[in-house]
Design a protein around this motif. Sequence first.
Motif, PDB file in Angstrom:
ATOM      1  N   TYR A 170       0.829  -1.212   0.000  1.00  0.00           N
ATOM      2  CA  TYR A 170       0.000   0.000   0.000  1.00  0.00           C
ATOM      3  C   TYR A 170       0.860   1.258   0.000  1.00  0.00           C
ATOM      4  O   TYR A 170       0.518   2.258  -0.650  1.00  0.00           O
ATOM      5  CB  TYR A 170      -0.931  -0.007   1.214  1.00  0.00           C
ATOM      6  N   LEU A 171       1.975   1.231   0.725  1.00  0.00           N
ATOM      7  CA  LEU A 171       2.883   2.373   0.708  1.00  0.00           C
ATOM      8  C   LEU A 171       3.443   2.608  -0.689  1.00  0.00           C
ATOM      9  O   LEU A 171       3.537   3.755  -1.153  1.00  0.00           O
ATOM     10  CB  LEU A 171       4.024   2.157   1.705  1.00  0.00           C
ATOM     11  N   GLU A 172       3.801   1.533  -1.363  1.00  0.00           N
ATOM     12  CA  GLU A 172       4.293   1.661  -2.735  1.00  0.00           C
ATOM     13  C   GLU A 172       3.192   2.159  -3.667  1.00  0.00           C
ATOM     14  O   GLU A 172       3.435   2.988  -4.559  1.00  0.00           O
ATOM     15  CB  GLU A 172       4.828   0.310  -3.209  1.00  0.00           C
ATOM     16  N   GLN A 173       1.974   1.659  -3.463  1.00  0.00           N
ATOM     17  CA  GLN A 173       0.859   2.114  -4.277  1.00  0.00           C
ATOM     18  C   GLN A 173       0.597   3.610  -4.055  1.00  0.00           C
ATOM     19  O   GLN A 173       0.316   4.353  -5.010  1.00  0.00           O
ATOM     20  CB  GLN A 173      -0.396   1.308  -3.946  1.00  0.00           C
ATOM     21  N   ARG A 174       0.677   4.059  -2.811  1.00  0.00           N
ATOM     22  CA  ARG A 174       0.496   5.483  -2.523  1.00  0.00           C
ATOM     23  C   ARG A 174       1.574   6.322  -3.214  1.00  0.00           C
ATOM     24  O   ARG A 174       1.294   7.396  -3.762  1.00  0.00           O
ATOM     25  CB  ARG A 174       0.548   5.732  -1.017  1.00  0.00           C
ATOM     26  N   ARG A 175       2.812   5.851  -3.194  1.00  0.00           N
ATOM     27  CA  ARG A 175       3.892   6.585  -3.839  1.00  0.00           C
ATOM     28  C   ARG A 175       3.647   6.692  -5.342  1.00  0.00           C
ATOM     29  O   ARG A 175       3.825   7.768  -5.941  1.00  0.00           O
ATOM     30  CB  ARG A 175       5.237   5.895  -3.578  1.00  0.00           C
ATOM     31  N   VAL A 176       3.221   5.577  -5.954  1.00  0.00           N
ATOM     32  CA  VAL A 176       2.956   5.594  -7.390  1.00  0.00           C
ATOM     33  C   VAL A 176       1.792   6.532  -7.710  1.00  0.00           C
ATOM     34  O   VAL A 176       1.841   7.317  -8.677  1.00  0.00           O
ATOM     35  CB  VAL A 176       2.673   4.159  -7.887  1.00  0.00           C
ATOM     36  N   GLU A 177       0.740   6.461  -6.908  1.00  0.00           N
ATOM     37  CA  GLU A 177      -0.414   7.325  -7.150  1.00  0.00           C
ATOM     38  C   GLU A 177      -0.078   8.798  -6.915  1.00  0.00           C
ATOM     39  O   GLU A 177      -0.556   9.677  -7.643  1.00  0.00           O
ATOM     40  CB  GLU A 177      -1.587   6.880  -6.281  1.00  0.00           C
ATOM     41  N   ASP A 178       0.749   9.069  -5.906  1.00  0.00           N
ATOM     42  CA  ASP A 178       1.174  10.455  -5.688  1.00  0.00           C
ATOM     43  C   ASP A 178       1.988  10.968  -6.872  1.00  0.00           C
ATOM     44  O   ASP A 178       1.812  12.128  -7.302  1.00  0.00           O
ATOM     45  CB  ASP A 178       1.995  10.565  -4.399  1.00  0.00           C
ATOM     46  N   ASP A 179       2.877  10.130  -7.408  1.00  0.00           N
ATOM     47  CA  ASP A 179       3.644  10.529  -8.596  1.00  0.00           C
ATOM     48  C   ASP A 179       2.716  10.757  -9.778  1.00  0.00           C
ATOM     49  O   ASP A 179       2.895  11.714 -10.556  1.00  0.00           O
ATOM     50  CB  ASP A 179       4.682   9.461  -8.933  1.00  0.00           C
TER      51      ASP A 179
END
Length: 215
Positions: A163-172
């Motif tokens: 989920y942390l990685e998904q948040r980073r991708v979505e923020d980018d």
Amino acid sequence: MTSSPVRSRFLALALAGALAGCATPAPPPSAPAPAPAAAVPAPPPTRPAVQPVEVQPIAPATQMQPAGGSTSSTAGAETLTRVLAYADRVRGLQTSDAVAEIARLGDPGESAPLQMQLALALAQTRNPADLARATALMQRVAASTQADSQPLQALARVLAARYLEQRRVEDDRDRQVAQLKEAQRRIDHLNDRIEALRAIERSFGRPSGTARPSP
């Protein structure tokens, strides 16, 4: 004259005895005594065979647990299986269905399985705030000391990292979308200015509306 026959008889008996002694066979020679056998050295005393000492096998983890360990392991496996089945069920939910599922679950309290179910449902809304909440719930399960959280902690750590990685991708992605929108706004603003300049330029080239008087 009487002594002569007696002497003759005595001589005859003596001669007969001598002849009888000569006729007795000589005893056979005795066999030589066997030579004493050579002394055979006694074999060295045999040492008792040393049996290898077997290493005590290490008991599996399940054997070192108390009597109730098997029951708790079975319960933990069942809990993990239920959570995995729930994750597979909510994986394809639409946003509206995920919102309804979140409302149905309500407050999970201190129950690790309910916290994970709520986090799995929150991750399906495609909402950054819900994804942040889902990450916090997974981290809460991973750090919990409750008994019902033990079989779920490994999965909670994996999902929290995902989920942390998904948040980073979505923020980018959101940042890039915002940059594209800003760039498009600037382009539109420049096009408006260019169009205004062209309009001014065209206005200079128009003929005057009133004719000049002839001299």
